[in-house]
Scaffold this active site. Structure first.
Site, short mmCIF file in Angstrom:
data_model
loop_
_atom_site.label_atom_id
_atom_site.label_comp_id
_atom_site.label_asym_id
_atom_site.label_seq_id
_atom_site.Cartn_x
_atom_site.Cartn_y
_atom_site.Cartn_z
CG ASP A 90 -0.31 0.03 2.38
OD1 ASP A 90 0.85 0.17 2.50
OD2 ASP A 90 -1.04 -0.10 3.44
CG ASP A 270 -5.78 -5.14 3.17
OD1 ASP A 270 -5.33 -4.65 3.98
OD2 ASP A 270 -6.58 -4.56 2.21
CB CYS A 308 -11.58 -26.11 10.06
SG CYS A 308 -9.90 -25.07 9.59
CB CYS A 310 -6.40 -25.08 9.36
SG CYS A 310 -6.58 -24.90 11.08
CB CYS A 313 -8.77 -27.81 12.70
SG CYS A 313 -9.44 -26.19 13.21
CG HIS A 339 -8.49 -21.79 12.98
ND1 HIS A 339 -9.26 -22.84 12.40
CD2 HIS A 339 -9.48 -20.88 13.33
CE1 HIS A 339 -10.58 -22.72 12.64
NE2 HIS A 339 -10.65 -21.26 12.76
#
Length: 373
Positions: A90, A270, A308, A310, A313, A339
């Site tokens: 940015d 974002d 989930c 991930c 998890c 996560h």
């Protein structure tokens, strides 16, 4: 940069953005790596566990520390961090506006005081691009005049006028530099301003989209206005943006915000929310938010989110994550951040599949039904 629209469903779009460093499937959420680091995660986490295609880094912070010249010495952000895929940087204008005790914009740029040592600096459209050339990011945001809301019509008019002026200076400077062999693989996005005023949003969009930018962003939202007002502003603005270029909504937001704004034609997002909330004990799940600091999870053997897949998890229980948080163990920050970011990224994947299948409405309905459970 190459861009294509792969499918649409109502206002929602599934697109492909190809930069020098990666191919990005949209809708996409970009993890925020302010100081060239997503807090508590390393490059392998981003590449292997999360499979991110693009990360956001901050021009203001990297300019102040370690300095963009230092980053350039290491081969830009890619060499400095070892992250081999795309970076978006940015402009630093938001930080100059929000983090400094004293900042002042004039017709030529923004003067601000460093939050680190109090030193004074001045960002112009040209200087902001020079910093980003050194950083070597794939997508560079130009300097814009951000306005705190609520704002008077006079202040909004001034913001739009300055933003257009700086955009013209930026595109002219960038094309000149590219002709000199600088920034040839870097893309440049303009930022539409105008607060929540429909008239000024239209003016800003019309003036900026007349210029030859590689993509366009909606800025100046998620700064305290009501959600419905933000959605209305996005719904007004996206049809004014070119259909053949990326549309980026800056600094947004909650999972609900993403689902709603995808429906209104946004491609890129974002926000610090998934990582910041993780550090503070708030876990995002398919079924709503979970406060892992609560004593109710002390003996809970289940994963953070039963839906989930991930890394966290698959390997750890709520009880263990609860213990790590209570014990202030550093490992907690990594596992919780992995996560939350996985949840955001997977939400984007599901949204894309729904768009390509032509049934985003059903996806959206199921999203809210699950969270209501």
């Amino acid at each position: 940069m190459k861009f294509s629209v792969d499918g649409t469903c109502g206002g929602a779009r599934a697109c492909t953005i190809q930069t020098k460093h990666s191919t990005i499937k949209t809708p996409v959420f970009m993890p925020v790596g302010t100081a060239a680091s997503v807090k508590s995660l390393d490059t392998l986490d981003l590449l292997e566990h999360l499979n991110t295609k693009i990360v956001l880094a901050n021009t203001y912070h990297l300019y102040l520390r370690p300095g963009d010249e230092v980053v350039k010495e290491f081969g830009g952000l890619h060499g400095f961090t070892g992250y081999t895929r795309s970076f978006l940087t940015d402009s630093g204008g938001f930080q100059a506006f929000s983090l400094s005790d004293i900042s002042k914009a004039d017709e030529n740029g923004i003067e601000f005081q460093s939050h680190i040592d109090g030193s004074r600096h001045y960002f112009t459209p040209q200087k902001v691009l020079d910093i980003q050339y050194n950083l070597g990011s794939d997508i560079m945001m130009i300097l814009d005049d951000l306005v705190a809301l609520p704002a008077t019509k006079e202040r909004l008019a001034l913001s739009v006028r300055r933003t257009t002026k700086w955009a013209k200076e930026s595109i002219e400077y960038h094309r000149k530099k590219q002709a000199e062999g600088i920034g040839v693989d870097q893309n440049i996005f303009a930022i539409i301003q105008g607060g929540t005023d429909p008239q000024f949003r239209r003016i800003s969009a019309m003036e900026l989209t007349a210029l030859d930018f590689d993509g366009f962003a909606i800025g100046g939202l998620s700064v305290g206005e009501e959600n419905e007002v933000m959605y209305q502003t996005v719904e007004l603005t996206t049809p004014l943006m070119p259909a053949d270029k990326p549309r980026y909504l800056m600094g947004v937001g909650t999972p609900e915000d993403l689902v709603e704004c995808i429906d209104r034609g946004v491609d890129m997002f974002d926000c610090v929310m998934p990582t910041r909330n993780a550090r503070n004990g708030t876990i995002f799940t398919n079924f709503g938010r979970l406060n892992i600091k609560s004593a109710r999870y002390k003996l809970d053997k289940g994963p953070l989110d039963e839906a989930c897949e991930c890394y966290t998890c698959r390997h750890y229980s709520r009880g263990y994550i609860h213990h790590l948080y209570r014990a202030k163990e550093l490992t907690y920050y990594r596992l919780a951040s992995l996560h939350n970011l996985h949840y955001y990224l997977d939400l984007m994947r599901q949204a894309r599949e729904a768009i390509l299948q032509g049934d985003y409405a059903t996806f959206k309905k199921k999203f809210y039904a699950r969270r209501g459970r």
